[in-house]
Design a protein around this motif. Sequence first.
Motif, PDB file in Angstrom:
ATOM      1  N   VAL A  77       0.859  -1.179   0.000  1.00  8.60           N
ATOM      2  CA  VAL A  77       0.000   0.000   0.000  1.00  8.60           C
ATOM      3  C   VAL A  77       0.899   1.234   0.000  1.00  8.60           C
ATOM      4  O   VAL A  77       1.852   1.301   0.780  1.00  8.60           O
ATOM      5  CB  VAL A  77      -0.902   0.016   1.265  1.00  8.60           C
ATOM      6  N   MET A  78       0.601   2.170  -0.883  1.00 12.64           N
ATOM      7  CA  MET A  78       1.450   3.365  -0.938  1.00 12.64           C
ATOM      8  C   MET A  78       1.246   4.207   0.313  1.00 12.64           C
ATOM      9  O   MET A  78       0.122   4.564   0.676  1.00 12.64           O
ATOM     10  CB  MET A  78       1.119   4.195  -2.177  1.00 12.64           C
ATOM     11  N   LEU A  79       2.371   4.511   0.967  1.00 14.35           N
ATOM     12  CA  LEU A  79       2.349   5.307   2.185  1.00 14.35           C
ATOM     13  C   LEU A  79       3.205   6.549   1.984  1.00 14.35           C
ATOM     14  O   LEU A  79       4.134   6.538   1.176  1.00 14.35           O
ATOM     15  CB  LEU A  79       2.917   4.505   3.366  1.00 14.35           C
ATOM     16  N   ASP A  80       2.891   7.556   2.767  1.00 13.61           N
ATOM     17  CA  ASP A  80       3.775   8.706   2.860  1.00 13.61           C
ATOM     18  C   ASP A  80       4.033   9.344   1.485  1.00 13.61           C
ATOM     19  O   ASP A  80       5.145   9.772   1.208  1.00 13.61           O
ATOM     20  CB  ASP A  80       5.108   8.246   3.501  1.00 13.61           C
ATOM     21  N   HIS A  81       2.996   9.389   0.666  1.00 12.45           N
ATOM     22  CA  HIS A  81       3.150  10.039  -0.644  1.00 12.45           C
ATOM     23  C   HIS A  81       3.055  11.549  -0.451  1.00 12.45           C
ATOM     24  O   HIS A  81       2.035  12.058   0.001  1.00 12.45           O
ATOM     25  CB  HIS A  81       2.075   9.543  -1.612  1.00 12.45           C
ATOM     26  N   ARG A  82       4.139  12.224  -0.796  1.00 14.86           N
ATOM     27  CA  ARG A  82       4.193  13.680  -0.633  1.00 14.86           C
ATOM     28  C   ARG A  82       4.905  14.303  -1.837  1.00 14.86           C
ATOM     29  O   ARG A  82       5.580  13.610  -2.585  1.00 14.86           O
ATOM     30  CB  ARG A  82       4.982  14.045   0.641  1.00 14.86           C
ATOM     31  N   VAL A  83       4.739  15.608  -1.950  1.00 16.68           N
ATOM     32  CA  VAL A  83       5.483  16.376  -2.955  1.00 16.68           C
ATOM     33  C   VAL A  83       6.497  17.221  -2.199  1.00 16.68           C
ATOM     34  O   VAL A  83       6.120  17.957  -1.287  1.00 16.68           O
ATOM     35  CB  VAL A  83       4.537  17.279  -3.774  1.00 16.68           C
ATOM     36  N   ALA A 143      13.776   6.743  -8.909  1.00 21.19           N
ATOM     37  CA  ALA A 143      14.771   6.031  -8.102  1.00 21.19           C
ATOM     38  C   ALA A 143      14.017   5.220  -7.052  1.00 21.19           C
ATOM     39  O   ALA A 143      13.154   5.761  -6.354  1.00 21.19           O
ATOM     40  CB  ALA A 143      15.707   7.025  -7.425  1.00 21.19           C
ATOM     41  N   ILE A 144      14.336   3.919  -6.963  1.00 24.12           N
ATOM     42  CA  ILE A 144      13.625   3.017  -6.048  1.00 24.12           C
ATOM     43  C   ILE A 144      14.658   2.394  -5.114  1.00 24.12           C
ATOM     44  O   ILE A 144      15.587   1.720  -5.569  1.00 24.12           O
ATOM     45  CB  ILE A 144      12.905   1.898  -6.835  1.00 24.12           C
ATOM     46  N   SER A 145      14.486   2.598  -3.812  1.00 23.49           N
ATOM     47  CA  SER A 145      15.466   2.061  -2.862  1.00 23.49           C
ATOM     48  C   SER A 145      14.807   1.013  -1.972  1.00 23.49           C
ATOM     49  O   SER A 145      13.591   1.024  -1.756  1.00 23.49           O
ATOM     50  CB  SER A 145      16.062   3.171  -2.008  1.00 23.49           C
ATOM     51  N   ALA A 146      15.643   0.112  -1.461  1.00 19.49           N
ATOM     52  CA  ALA A 146      15.156  -1.003  -0.646  1.00 19.49           C
ATOM     53  C   ALA A 146      15.595  -0.831   0.806  1.00 19.49           C
ATOM     54  O   ALA A 146      16.560  -0.120   1.098  1.00 19.49           O
ATOM     55  CB  ALA A 146      15.717  -2.314  -1.196  1.00 19.49           C
ATOM     56  N   GLY A 147      14.894  -1.500   1.700  1.00 20.22           N
ATOM     57  CA  GLY A 147      15.292  -1.489   3.107  1.00 20.22           C
ATOM     58  C   GLY A 147      14.519  -2.530   3.886  1.00 20.22           C
ATOM     59  O   GLY A 147      13.433  -2.961   3.474  1.00 20.22           O
ATOM     60  N   GLN A 150      11.907   3.156   7.413  1.00 17.74           N
ATOM     61  CA  GLN A 150      12.893   4.205   7.698  1.00 17.74           C
ATOM     62  C   GLN A 150      14.180   3.982   6.902  1.00 17.74           C
ATOM     63  O   GLN A 150      14.757   4.923   6.353  1.00 17.74           O
ATOM     64  CB  GLN A 150      13.193   4.228   9.187  1.00 17.74           C
ATOM     65  N   GLU A 151      14.610   2.726   6.824  1.00 15.41           N
ATOM     66  CA  GLU A 151      15.849   2.444   6.091  1.00 15.41           C
ATOM     67  C   GLU A 151      15.681   2.734   4.596  1.00 15.41           C
ATOM     68  O   GLU A 151      16.545   3.347   3.967  1.00 15.41           O
ATOM     69  CB  GLU A 151      16.266   0.984   6.283  1.00 15.41           C
ATOM     70  N   VAL A 203      21.828  -4.137   2.514  1.00 21.28           N
ATOM     71  CA  VAL A 203      20.364  -4.267   2.635  1.00 21.28           C
ATOM     72  C   VAL A 203      20.105  -5.699   3.083  1.00 21.28           C
ATOM     73  O   VAL A 203      20.354  -6.646   2.331  1.00 21.28           O
ATOM     74  CB  VAL A 203      19.681  -3.984   1.277  1.00 21.28           C
ATOM     75  N   THR A 204      19.615  -5.866   4.299  1.00 18.56           N
ATOM     76  CA  THR A 204      19.443  -7.221   4.825  1.00 18.56           C
ATOM     77  C   THR A 204      18.152  -7.867   4.344  1.00 18.56           C
ATOM     78  O   THR A 204      18.051  -9.092   4.272  1.00 18.56           O
ATOM     79  CB  THR A 204      19.484  -7.215   6.360  1.00 18.56           C
ATOM     80  N   SER A 205      17.148  -7.046   4.029  1.00 22.13           N
ATOM     81  CA  SER A 205      15.960  -7.610   3.380  1.00 22.13           C
ATOM     82  C   SER A 205      15.223  -6.503   2.644  1.00 22.13           C
ATOM     83  O   SER A 205      15.312  -5.326   3.004  1.00 22.13           O
ATOM     84  CB  SER A 205      15.029  -8.262   4.409  1.00 22.13           C
ATOM     85  N   THR A 206      14.496  -6.921   1.594  1.00 20.15           N
ATOM     86  CA  THR A 206      13.737  -5.950   0.804  1.00 20.15           C
ATOM     87  C   THR A 206      12.286  -6.001   1.251  1.00 20.15           C
ATOM     88  O   THR A 206      11.392  -6.347   0.484  1.00 20.15           O
ATOM     89  CB  THR A 206      13.889  -6.249  -0.701  1.00 20.15           C
ATOM     90  N   SER A 207      12.055  -5.670   2.512  1.00 22.30           N
ATOM     91  CA  SER A 207      10.676  -5.662   3.010  1.00 22.30           C
ATOM     92  C   SER A 207       9.967  -4.375   2.615  1.00 22.30           C
ATOM     93  O   SER A 207       8.746  -4.351   2.480  1.00 22.30           O
ATOM     94  CB  SER A 207      10.686  -5.791   4.535  1.00 22.30           C
ATOM     95  N   TRP A 208      10.752  -3.321   2.455  1.00 22.42           N
ATOM     96  CA  TRP A 208      10.187  -2.021   2.106  1.00 22.42           C
ATOM     97  C   TRP A 208      10.878  -1.469   0.866  1.00 22.42           C
ATOM     98  O   TRP A 208      12.061  -1.687   0.668  1.00 22.42           O
ATOM     99  CB  TRP A 208      10.380  -1.024   3.252  1.00 22.42           C
TER     100      TRP A 208
END
Lengths: 287, 236
Positions: free
Chosen positions: A135-141, B198-202, B206-207, B224-229
Amino acid sequence: MTTIHLKAAMPALPPTPPPIFNMPTPTASESAILRLAARLGLNTRQGGGRVAHDDKTFSYSHGPIDLTLHRASGAFRFANRNTWQVDHRSNVELSDEEAVRIARTHLESLDLLPRESKVQRVSRLHVAAAGPERVMLDHRVIDVAVHLQPVVRGLPVDGPGGTVTVYLDHEKSVTCVDYRSRRVGAIHRQTTRLLTPEHALDSARRSWEARGIAEVEVNEVRLCYYEMGSEDRQRYLQPAYLVLATLIGADRRIRTGDIYVSPAAANAVGRIVTPPPRPSAQTRRAA
Amino acid sequence: MTTVSVGVEWINDFHGDACSQNQLVSMNTHAEGFQNAMVSHGHTKVFDWGDDNAWETDFRNPAFGSGGDALNWSDNVNFCYFADHGGNWSNIMHIAFSKAHNQCLASSDTWKLGVKNLKWLALDVCDGTLDTTAAAVVDVWGGPMQGLHMVLTFVNTTSPWSASEGTNFGNAAGAGQPLSNAWLDAYYSSSISNSPIAISAGATQQEAINRRENETVGWRDAAVTSTSWLAWKWRY
């Protein structure tokens, strides 16, 4: 034979052919960047600032401010590295109209507003995240950028160059000015006649056929003055057609954008775009 | 200074065979411009494969058979830059090759990006994502990112606009600027509809966000220990 699906109206031609202008060689030097820094409000005499240069740019850094001046074009960027494109956990809620008003006022205060310009686009820098729930969270500009396009003799300047961009954050503060617009000099020569957009399309078709492209959608044809990118030397500002197209692959699932640039003046000077450098030599790879 | 190893692949020329795609023009300048700029900042060139020398097996993990050799190529460098055609269907990313070694198309369901050395993958291709919704980003990239810190690509189709784009990105990345901003800055154009992302994993939200905002090449060893986020950033 390339099949072209034309999805665009042809641009209207101006009543008088727009002339070809000289573009003066830009002044890029240590003293030029210090003068520019002073003009932008930095106190370069106080000390604390640092000038550096490489083969393409001069730069001046003072605290969080970075000013970069390109040797080839005179394009410059004035950015605050603490705020430009930085996510301060805020959301920018500026309307396009308000952002344009702030940007124009800021450029005017620095005497950087092009004599005539139009809004090319207002873009926004978005952020978002998602976890295991997808689910998309924290979508901001986190910023709004106003991209202005100088207009010369009624014709917009377009290309990789030819824009003045002002970036604004959530406090409506300017975080960066990206000035990619060369100085326009005197008329080099009058344009004897404008070629038609259909001529540009034919030229594009020949180019695509030479590349073996089977199917193309033409999405837009623009008449403009063409300005190269910041790293290119450009001697003339000339009318050009931009043909914006999508190349369709054989199985129709792989598509790619393509931009064909064609001189619009019948008596255009030299090449309008620089040919890309040749690839490095590749020797056959052993399996 | 942390130095990173760089490998690039690019394709301009396709042939009228089973791997046929439309010819491209500036892919070499993008990929090699990036690599040369990185090297000028002290980073290390490992490979530069162009046209028929670029192979699908360089991306296929050996667990998926068919000669998968990613651990010796794309996943044997820290930063891999790939410039060519791309397509995205059935939530699977595809990249095209001019020679079938061993396939004409590489599919992201045969990738395990980052299981060895790969930290950052720049996919200078169309359709890296079809849009910016969670489904479009997570369903395509959540699986293949297996230790990869960040993928840098485009939303929908993209047009090569300037030969210096790869060089500009390489200069900013190589100099230690945050990678997401360097990518967006180098490839966004207000004149045309290029929309870089740009797509980052964590392991945590927060990571992933911290990487998206702050990661530079200096973060090479911050695993990156897991791509949960996933956290992503795009200009439109």
